[in-house]
Design a protein around this motif. Structure first.
Motif, PDB file in Angstrom:
ATOM      1  N   GLY A  66      -2.076   4.602  -5.684  1.00 44.61           N
ATOM      2  CA  GLY A  66      -1.700   3.586  -4.708  1.00 44.61           C
ATOM      3  C   GLY A  66      -0.549   4.058  -3.852  1.00 44.61           C
ATOM      4  N   THR A  82      -1.409  -3.011  -3.040  1.00 45.20           N
ATOM      5  CA  THR A  82      -2.126  -2.900  -4.310  1.00 45.20           C
ATOM      6  C   THR A  82      -2.033  -1.479  -4.845  1.00 45.20           C
ATOM      7  N   ALA A  83      -2.172  -1.376  -6.159  1.00 41.68           N
ATOM      8  CA  ALA A  83      -2.185  -0.083  -6.841  1.00 41.68           C
ATOM      9  C   ALA A  83      -2.946  -0.248  -8.143  1.00 41.68           C
TER      10      ALA A  83
END
Length: 696
Positions: free
Chosen positions: A267, A305-306
């Protein structure tokens, strides 16, 4: 609590009673030079930070230029290869400690490190002569989202700490005893406790650490739990770290060591991973755990997001978690102050920038006028941006509700903001009283004020009074009382060519006597504040009210021979009332402008106001009386009282007091001591503007 590293010698004296201190042997290989070293502990009066040595018979307190802070529960061991006693951690009034110190027999030195065990106390230290390193085990530690007893193993080589991962390890504990058995090449641990259980677990087991020890393979198993903020960090200001982390605890819960293959974070750089989990072939012993910590600092606004993926050699050993956080910009608030200035004038404009309700310093704010070119300036420590030397040249007189613009462009971490404020360009004007000077009780007189925009400093584009409200506050001052009323200025019939404005209103029936009429331009009805759209000196004139029978005289105008007089400055107004057989009553109002030194060489334009409501004689074509004089700054309205006086006398002489034709006046003003104060000439002279009504 007795010392863990030495036995009590009842013949020894010197060191104060204590517990929880650190002890270690120090000295060269020759035993006759060997010493035991004691540091700190918890004494009768609190924590200690003193250093003592013991030679087998005598305690000696040592002095050092620097030393560890007062503490209890540190661990200390002697490194014979380097001739140093090593001290780590402990506990003071602020909590657990994680610093590393060495004692060379005379001085303490703190060793800077980049990697170290988590802060802790009641850990164990012992030197492993086979490996040539100092070994640390366990203790009561603290780390993000975890605290309490631990069972990790670390090695110190004199320069850095290295996390060691043996194939097996004792259960978590603190307060254990540890010593190295050089004969067998084994580190031996006994006892300790785990205060996290209820009741606390007191251990009586024995463990050894060393090469060649065979560990049963067992069966690996694992549990993976999420603590802290979980997998959603929520909303976080761009550029600021989230108030918490996502903490993943990987526990080796089987009977054999757990092999962690990888822990990978995918990410944007907003998410950062740190972990103490063993990889690259090192095992996580059964009964141990490790942590993977993910922090979140958004670099841009919006959803971020990751993913974090775990891989290890146990059932369910491939798990992936989705991480999310939302970057939000810091809200900013920008305010700008309105400005009022004369046509073709200038001013200073300032704006205030705040972020999260606090001054925002060092930020560029752009200030402009009427959406035109502006100036960009930095906010100061108070969040204020100032635009100096603003010129309003070329901006027509009038009111511009959004004439001043302020804009902060923002940045990835801070929201943009903008605002406007009113700009008022004031039109310089002159006002003239053109109403009645005489009012009969049975007639309805009028006050009328003419507003003339045609001054040398005025905007050639006239203000339209139908679009820009301007009011006149009329104050009618009598001998006993005064009253106010307000009249709105309207466009005169010839406004398009002259720019004239007119304010007129009927007068009520007035009691017999002399009055002063004061007209001032204001912003609205009931207002006493000077007008912002137009600016002018107040207009003053005299007014007489008289019955139809009897005698009266009313006049107004500037006396032509007065050296202060000019055709554009209608100063000098007179109003008298004469009643046959009655004491003379009435008033006199006269003003002229001079340029004078008001003190310290400060030359100012000053209006001199001469006012009288005391008529002492009335004989033929002359009147005498007493007056008071006021000095008023023509620009600021400031009174210069040091020049003012009362009790002066005047003589007013007039001729041609018939009908509405211009009359001639002469006025002599004297100080109370009889010396001349001001004179237009003793002989009557023509007035420039005036009207005289007489029924003598």
């Amino acid at each position: 609590m007795a010392c863990r590293c030495y036995s009590e010698d009842r013949e020894a004296r010197g060191a104060v009673h204590r517990r929880g201190n650190g002890t270690g042997r120090i000295g060269p290989k020759r035993a006759r030079r060997s010493r035991m070293v004691l540091f700190g502990g918890d004494g009768p009066n609190g924590l200690l930070g003193d250093t003592w040595t013991y030679d087998g018979s005598t305690w000696t307190q040592m002095k050092s230029a620097s030393s560890p802070t007062q503490r209890d529960g540190p661990a200390m061991a002697f490194d014979p290869a380097r001739g140093r006693a090593v001290l780590f951690g402990g506990h003071d009034s602020n909590g657990r400690l994680g610093d590393t110190w060495e004692w060379d027999g005379a001085n303490w030195t703190q060793i800077p490190v980049t990697v170290a065990p988590h802060t802790r106390f009641w850990e164990s230290l012992a030197f492993d002569t086979q490996r040539g390193k100092t070994i640390l085990f366990g203790g009561d530690h603290v780390q993000p989202n975890d605290l309490g007893e631990s069972n990790d193993t670390w090695e110190w080589d004199g320069a850095q700490w290295t996390h060691d991962f043996p194939a097996a390890a004792p259960p978590i504990r603190s307060g254990q005893s540890m010593a190295y058995d050089a004969t067998r090449g084994r580190m031996v641990i006994f006892g300790g406790w785990n205060a996290a259980t209820s009741p606390a677990t007191i251990y009586g087991d024995t463990w050894e650490l060393g090469n060649g020890i065979q560990t049963p393979p067992g069966t690996p198993s694992a549990t993976l739990n999420v603590f802290g903020l979980g997998t959603n960090f929520g909303s976080v200001n761009v550029g600021s770290a989230a108030d918490g982390v996502a903490a993943f605890m990987l526990s080796s819960s089987g009977t054999g060591p757990l092999a962690v293959n990888s822990i990978a974070l995918s990410g944007p750089s907003d998410f950062v991973l740190s972990t103490d989990c063993p990889m690259h072939g090192d095992p996580l012993p059964a009964g141990s755990y490790c942590m993977a910590i993910v922090s979140f600092t958004p670099t841009a606004a919006g959803t971020r997001t990751a993913g974090i993926a775990f891989s290890y050699n146990a059932p369910g050993g491939n798990q992936t978690f989705q991480l999310q956080g939302t970057g939000v910009v810091h809200p900013t608030t920008l305010t700008v102050s309105p400005a009022t200035a004369m046509f073709n004038g200038g001013a200073i404009i300032s704006a205030s920038l705040q972020v999260d309700g606090k001054p925002f310093a060092g930020q560029p704010v752009t200030l402009s006028l009427l959406n035109g070119p502006g100036s960009t300036t930095q906010t100061d420590s108070s969040g204020i941006a100032v635009w100096f030397g603003v010129s309003f040249a070329g901006i027509h007189a009038g009111t511009y509700p959004t004439g001043i613009q302020a804009r902060f462009a923002g940045s990835p971490a801070y929201a943009p903001s903008s605002t406007t404020a009113a700009l008022v360009i004031t039109q310089p004007v002159t006002t003239t009283y053109t109403g009645e000077f005489y009012v009969a009780d049975i007639t309805a007189g009028h006050v009328t004020i003419q507003v003339d925009q045609r001054t040398p400093a005025s905007d050639p584009q006239f203000i339209d009074y139908a679009q820009t409200p301007v009011w006149v506050r009329v104050t009618l001052v009598g001998a006993a009382a005064s009253s106010d009323f307000w009249v709105q200025v309207t466009d005169a019939s010839n406004w398009s060519t002259t720019g004239f404005g007119v304010a007129t209103a009927p007068l009520p029936a007035l009691a017999d006597g002399g009055y002063t009429v004061v007209a001032a331009l204001v912003d609205g009805p009931s207002s006493t504040s000077p007008g912002s759209a137009v600016s002018s000196d107040d207009t003053r004139t005299g007014l007489v009210s008289s019955p139809t029978k009897g005698g009266y005289l009313s006049a107004g105008g500037a006396i032509a021979t007065d050296p202060s007089t000019n055709t554009g400055d209608r100063h000098g107004y007179f109003s008298l009332q004469m009643k046959p057989g009655k004491p003379p009553v009435g008033n006199l109002v006269y003003s002229y402008r001079v340029r004078m030194d008001v003190g310290g060489g400060n030359l100012r334009d000053v209006d001199v106001w001469v006012t009288s409501t005391s008529i002492t004689t009335l004989n033929g074509n002359s009147a005498t009386g007493q007056f008071v004089v006021e000095y008023v700054d023509a620009l600021t309205g400031q009174r210069y009282t040091t020049f003012e006086f009362s009790g002066g006398t005047f003589k007013l002489t007039f001729v041609n007091a018939t009908g509405n034709s211009p009359a001639k006046f002469g006025l002599v003003l004297k100080h109370p001591d009889g010396t001349v104060f001001h004179s237009t000439g003793s002989a009557p002279s023509p007035v420039v503007v005036g009207r005289l009504v007489s029924t003598l």
